[in-house]
Enzyme design. Structure first.
Site, PDB file in Angstrom:
ATOM      1  N   GLU A  88       0.798  -1.217   0.000  1.00 52.33           N
ATOM      2  CA  GLU A  88       0.000   0.000   0.000  1.00 52.33           C
ATOM      3  C   GLU A  88       0.831   1.268   0.000  1.00 52.33           C
ATOM      4  O   GLU A  88       1.985   1.272   0.405  1.00 52.33           O
ATOM      5  CB  GLU A  88      -0.885   0.006   1.246  1.00 52.33           C
ATOM      6  CG  GLU A  88      -1.901  -1.091   1.189  1.00 52.33           C
ATOM      7  CD  GLU A  88      -2.619  -1.247   2.501  1.00 52.33           C
ATOM      8  OE1 GLU A  88      -1.964  -1.200   3.555  1.00 52.33           O
ATOM      9  OE2 GLU A  88      -3.835  -1.410   2.464  1.00 52.33           O
ATOM     10  N   CYS A 112       3.273  -5.444  16.461  1.00 53.91           N
ATOM     11  CA  CYS A 112       2.571  -4.479  17.329  1.00 53.91           C
ATOM     12  C   CYS A 112       1.091  -4.864  17.442  1.00 53.91           C
ATOM     13  O   CYS A 112       0.457  -5.246  16.457  1.00 53.91           O
ATOM     14  CB  CYS A 112       2.706  -3.063  16.781  1.00 53.91           C
ATOM     15  SG  CYS A 112       4.419  -2.493  16.735  1.00 53.91           S
ATOM     16  N   CYS A 115      -1.707  -3.045  15.084  1.00 54.54           N
ATOM     17  CA  CYS A 115      -1.398  -2.744  13.683  1.00 54.54           C
ATOM     18  C   CYS A 115      -1.831  -3.863  12.743  1.00 54.54           C
ATOM     19  O   CYS A 115      -1.587  -5.040  12.997  1.00 54.54           O
ATOM     20  CB  CYS A 115       0.092  -2.490  13.536  1.00 54.54           C
ATOM     21  SG  CYS A 115       0.572  -2.018  11.871  1.00 54.54           S
ATOM     22  N   GLY A 161       5.528  -2.193   7.190  1.00 50.95           N
ATOM     23  CA  GLY A 161       6.927  -2.577   7.349  1.00 50.95           C
ATOM     24  C   GLY A 161       7.664  -1.698   8.324  1.00 50.95           C
ATOM     25  O   GLY A 161       7.217  -0.604   8.662  1.00 50.95           O
ATOM     26  N   GLU A 162       8.786  -2.215   8.791  1.00 54.99           N
ATOM     27  CA  GLU A 162       9.650  -1.448   9.690  1.00 54.99           C
ATOM     28  C   GLU A 162      10.886  -1.049   8.888  1.00 54.99           C
ATOM     29  O   GLU A 162      11.708  -1.902   8.536  1.00 54.99           O
ATOM     30  CB  GLU A 162      10.011  -2.319  10.910  1.00 54.99           C
ATOM     31  CG  GLU A 162      11.147  -1.802  11.765  1.00 54.99           C
ATOM     32  CD  GLU A 162      11.011  -0.346  12.192  1.00 54.99           C
ATOM     33  OE1 GLU A 162       9.912   0.087  12.584  1.00 54.99           O
ATOM     34  OE2 GLU A 162      12.022   0.379  12.127  1.00 54.99           O
ATOM     35  N   SER A 216       7.714   5.608  17.056  1.00 58.66           N
ATOM     36  CA  SER A 216       6.415   5.134  17.522  1.00 58.66           C
ATOM     37  C   SER A 216       6.549   4.735  18.978  1.00 58.66           C
ATOM     38  O   SER A 216       7.063   3.668  19.286  1.00 58.66           O
ATOM     39  CB  SER A 216       5.973   3.932  16.684  1.00 58.66           C
ATOM     40  OG  SER A 216       5.849   4.335  15.344  1.00 58.66           O
ATOM     41  N   HIS A 218       3.933   5.378  21.777  1.00 56.72           N
ATOM     42  CA  HIS A 218       2.628   4.812  22.140  1.00 56.72           C
ATOM     43  C   HIS A 218       2.435   4.464  23.606  1.00 56.72           C
ATOM     44  O   HIS A 218       1.401   3.898  23.971  1.00 56.72           O
ATOM     45  CB  HIS A 218       2.298   3.565  21.302  1.00 56.72           C
ATOM     46  CG  HIS A 218       2.315   3.803  19.828  1.00 56.72           C
ATOM     47  ND1 HIS A 218       1.832   4.941  19.237  1.00 56.72           N
ATOM     48  CD2 HIS A 218       2.766   3.030  18.799  1.00 56.72           C
ATOM     49  CE1 HIS A 218       1.982   4.864  17.916  1.00 56.72           C
ATOM     50  NE2 HIS A 218       2.549   3.724  17.638  1.00 56.72           N
ATOM     51  N   ASN A 292      -6.697   4.035  15.077  1.00 59.75           N
ATOM     52  CA  ASN A 292      -7.591   3.573  14.026  1.00 59.75           C
ATOM     53  C   ASN A 292      -8.075   2.203  14.411  1.00 59.75           C
ATOM     54  O   ASN A 292      -7.266   1.303  14.622  1.00 59.75           O
ATOM     55  CB  ASN A 292      -6.797   3.405  12.729  1.00 59.75           C
ATOM     56  CG  ASN A 292      -7.019   4.561  11.793  1.00 59.75           C
ATOM     57  OD1 ASN A 292      -8.153   4.936  11.527  1.00 59.75           O
ATOM     58  ND2 ASN A 292      -5.931   5.106  11.313  1.00 59.75           N
ATOM     59  N   CYS A 335      -2.779   1.743   7.787  1.00 59.39           N
ATOM     60  CA  CYS A 335      -1.825   0.705   7.345  1.00 59.39           C
ATOM     61  C   CYS A 335      -2.429  -0.670   7.198  1.00 59.39           C
ATOM     62  O   CYS A 335      -3.053  -1.186   8.104  1.00 59.39           O
ATOM     63  CB  CYS A 335      -0.689   0.532   8.342  1.00 59.39           C
ATOM     64  SG  CYS A 335      -0.370   1.921   9.360  1.00 59.39           S
TER      65      CYS A 335
HETATM   66  N1  SAH Z   1       7.198   0.339  11.495  1.00 56.64           N
HETATM   67  C1  SAH Z   1       7.209   1.765  11.551  1.00 56.64           C
HETATM   68  C2  SAH Z   1       6.425   2.471  10.478  1.00 56.64           C
HETATM   69  C3  SAH Z   1       5.089   1.926  10.079  1.00 56.64           C
HETATM   70  S1  SAH Z   1       3.677   2.231  11.060  1.00 56.64           S
HETATM   71  C4  SAH Z   1       6.758   2.219  12.917  1.00 56.64           C
HETATM   72  O1  SAH Z   1       6.386   1.406  13.726  1.00 56.64           O
HETATM   73  O2  SAH Z   1       6.848   3.411  13.195  1.00 56.64           O
HETATM   74  C5  SAH Z   1       3.324   3.941  10.978  1.00 56.64           C
HETATM   75  C6  SAH Z   1       2.665   4.463  12.236  1.00 56.64           C
HETATM   76  O3  SAH Z   1       1.274   4.036  12.325  1.00 56.64           O
HETATM   77  C7  SAH Z   1       3.325   3.955  13.503  1.00 56.64           C
HETATM   78  O4  SAH Z   1       3.430   4.995  14.432  1.00 56.64           O
HETATM   79  C8  SAH Z   1       2.350   2.900  13.968  1.00 56.64           C
HETATM   80  O5  SAH Z   1       2.534   2.635  15.311  1.00 56.64           O
HETATM   81  C9  SAH Z   1       1.024   3.547  13.618  1.00 56.64           C
HETATM   82  N2  SAH Z   1      -0.122   2.643  13.616  1.00 56.64           N
HETATM   83  C10 SAH Z   1      -0.185   1.356  13.265  1.00 56.64           C
HETATM   84  N3  SAH Z   1      -1.433   0.862  13.427  1.00 56.64           N
HETATM   85  C11 SAH Z   1      -2.200   1.876  13.874  1.00 56.64           C
HETATM   86  C12 SAH Z   1      -3.568   2.011  14.216  1.00 56.64           C
HETATM   87  N4  SAH Z   1      -4.416   0.979  14.151  1.00 56.64           N
HETATM   88  N5  SAH Z   1      -3.991   3.215  14.633  1.00 56.64           N
HETATM   89  C13 SAH Z   1      -3.147   4.272  14.712  1.00 56.64           C
HETATM   90  N6  SAH Z   1      -1.851   4.206  14.394  1.00 56.64           N
HETATM   91  C14 SAH Z   1      -1.372   3.024  13.989  1.00 56.64           C
END
Ligand code: SAH
Length: 351
Positions: A88, A112, A115, A161-162, A216, A218, A292, A335
């Site tokens: 995506e 995570c 996610c 992805g990371e 990230s 959180h 989300n 994502c």
């Molecule tokens: N792997 C990297 C980049 C991808 S995720 C990282 O972890 O930063 C991009 C961002 O979206 C990250 O901050 C991740 O924690 C957040 N994210 C993932 N799922 C989410 C969700 N359901 N609601 C809000 N943010 C989310």
């Protein structure tokens, strides 16, 4: 073997030497690659050279599907890779330009809890040229506004992805996309988001172009962070915050902490207080994200009022924070969501 689209100038020059072609051809090819053009379309090369290049794997992407948000014009892309994998991307439209969010892996192995990208693990790393192709696909898809050089002005590595788990390819991508002879997007206009792979982050700080770093986070402490993010067991918060502080000092740029607000988890006043005390002394900004909701996950987000209250508590304690504007909520902008729907539909069709 990585494809033609991933090659840098030095490698193209070496290739031209091998093929007995003049050195300046490398620059011509590099400029075409930056625009996502395949060898057949490289009209200033000889036919023979075009044919030779066309024999090599290209390693690019094409647009498989796109959805446009009726609310804010956000475009969600599903890109197809040459091996049939889908990833995506999201183009967000702002007054100052367009920001493209790109993926760096097919899936993710970080696990995570909130996610969608990680639900089926990591299928494979993306090549630099594939990530570059996402940018050129979007660039071609969305016409550039008058008076502007390009339509994609900013890039965020925040898709699936990371990025630091695909270190070499991501650093190569950053060099390719910021090269003056190519797309020439300044590292200042690029953000990389990481879940916190500390050793790679320290290496990245010393050897890669200095992009804006998003972490990230959180959570305000290890107990909560470990519940949400398995990576915290390997690199606990104190180590991560140290590395983030060093990044800010080393690069002179403010670090962004992403903080998804989750009901009954990390969104109470005491969490804001703890977070503020942990972040004090770091040149940073907190980006609050209303979680989300992902169908497959049980965690719930907070209301707008609750997010504003949390922002207020941080501000009172001197920590700058904003609430991220939600975009593309009507097109599964978050994502991994659209890809999952399409994969599920494909599975149904195959039954
Ligand atoms: N792997 C990297 C980049 C991808 S995720 C990282 O972890 O930063 C991009 C961002 O979206 C990250 O901050 C991740 O924690 C957040 N994210 C993932 N799922 C989410 C969700 N359901 N609601 C809000 N943010 C989310």
């Amino acid at each position: 073997m990585t494809g033609l689209a991933s090659k840098n100038m030095e490698e193209l020059q070496a290739l031209m030497a091998e093929l007995n072609e003049p050195k300046f051809r490398a620059g011509q090819i590099f400029a075409w690659l930056a625009r996502g053009v395949r060898p057949e379309g490289m009209t200033n090369l000889s036919r023979r050279l075009r044919e030779t290049l066309a024999q090599m794997p290209y390693g690019g992407a094409s647009i498989f599907d796109r959805r446009v948000s009726q609310k804010d014009g956000t475009i969600k892309y599903l890109f197809e890779l040459e091996d049939g994998n889908l990833v995506e991307g999201v183009l967000m439209r702002y007054k100052y330009g367009n920001t493209l969010c790109v993926s760096t892996q097919v899936g993710c192995r970080m696990g995570c809890a909130f996610c969608a990208s990680t639900l089926n693990g990591c299928v494979r790393d993306l090549e630099a040229g594939e990530i570059l192709s996402f940018v050129s696909c979007a660039e071609r898809d969305v016409p550039c506004e008058e008076g502007r050089k390009r339509s994609v002005t900013n890039i965020v590595l925040m898709g699936s992805g990371e990025p630091l788990d695909n270190y070499e390819n991501v650093v190569r991508f950053l060099r390719l996309v910021s090269a003056p002879e190519g797309m020439n997007i300044s590292p200042r206009n690029i953000s990389l988001s990481t879940c916190g792979l500390v050793p790679q982050l320290r290496k990245f700080m010393r050897e890669a172009p200095h992009v804006t770093l998003s972490v990230s986070l959180h959570a305000p402490n290890d107990a909560i962070r470990s519940m949400l993010m398995p990576v915290n067991a390997a690199y606990p918060m104190a180590e991560l915050l140290d590395a983030a502080k060093e990044y800010a000092e080393y690069t002179g740029r403010r670090v962004i902490f992403e903080y998804a607000l989750i009901q009954n988890m990390n969104s109470a006043r005491k969490h804001a207080q703890e977070l503020a005390s942990r972040l004090r002394g770091i040149n940073c900004h907190v980006n609050l994200i209303p979680l989300n909701h992902v169908e497959e996950r049980s965690l719930m987000g907070v209301t707008r009022q609750e997010a504003e209250a949390f922002m207020g508590w941080l501000s009172e304690l001197g920590i700058s924070a904003t609430i991220r504007r939600e975009m593309g909520t009507d097109i599964e902008g978050a994502c991994g969501q659209l890809r999952r729907r399409v994969l599920e539909a494909r599975r149904e069709e195959n039954r």
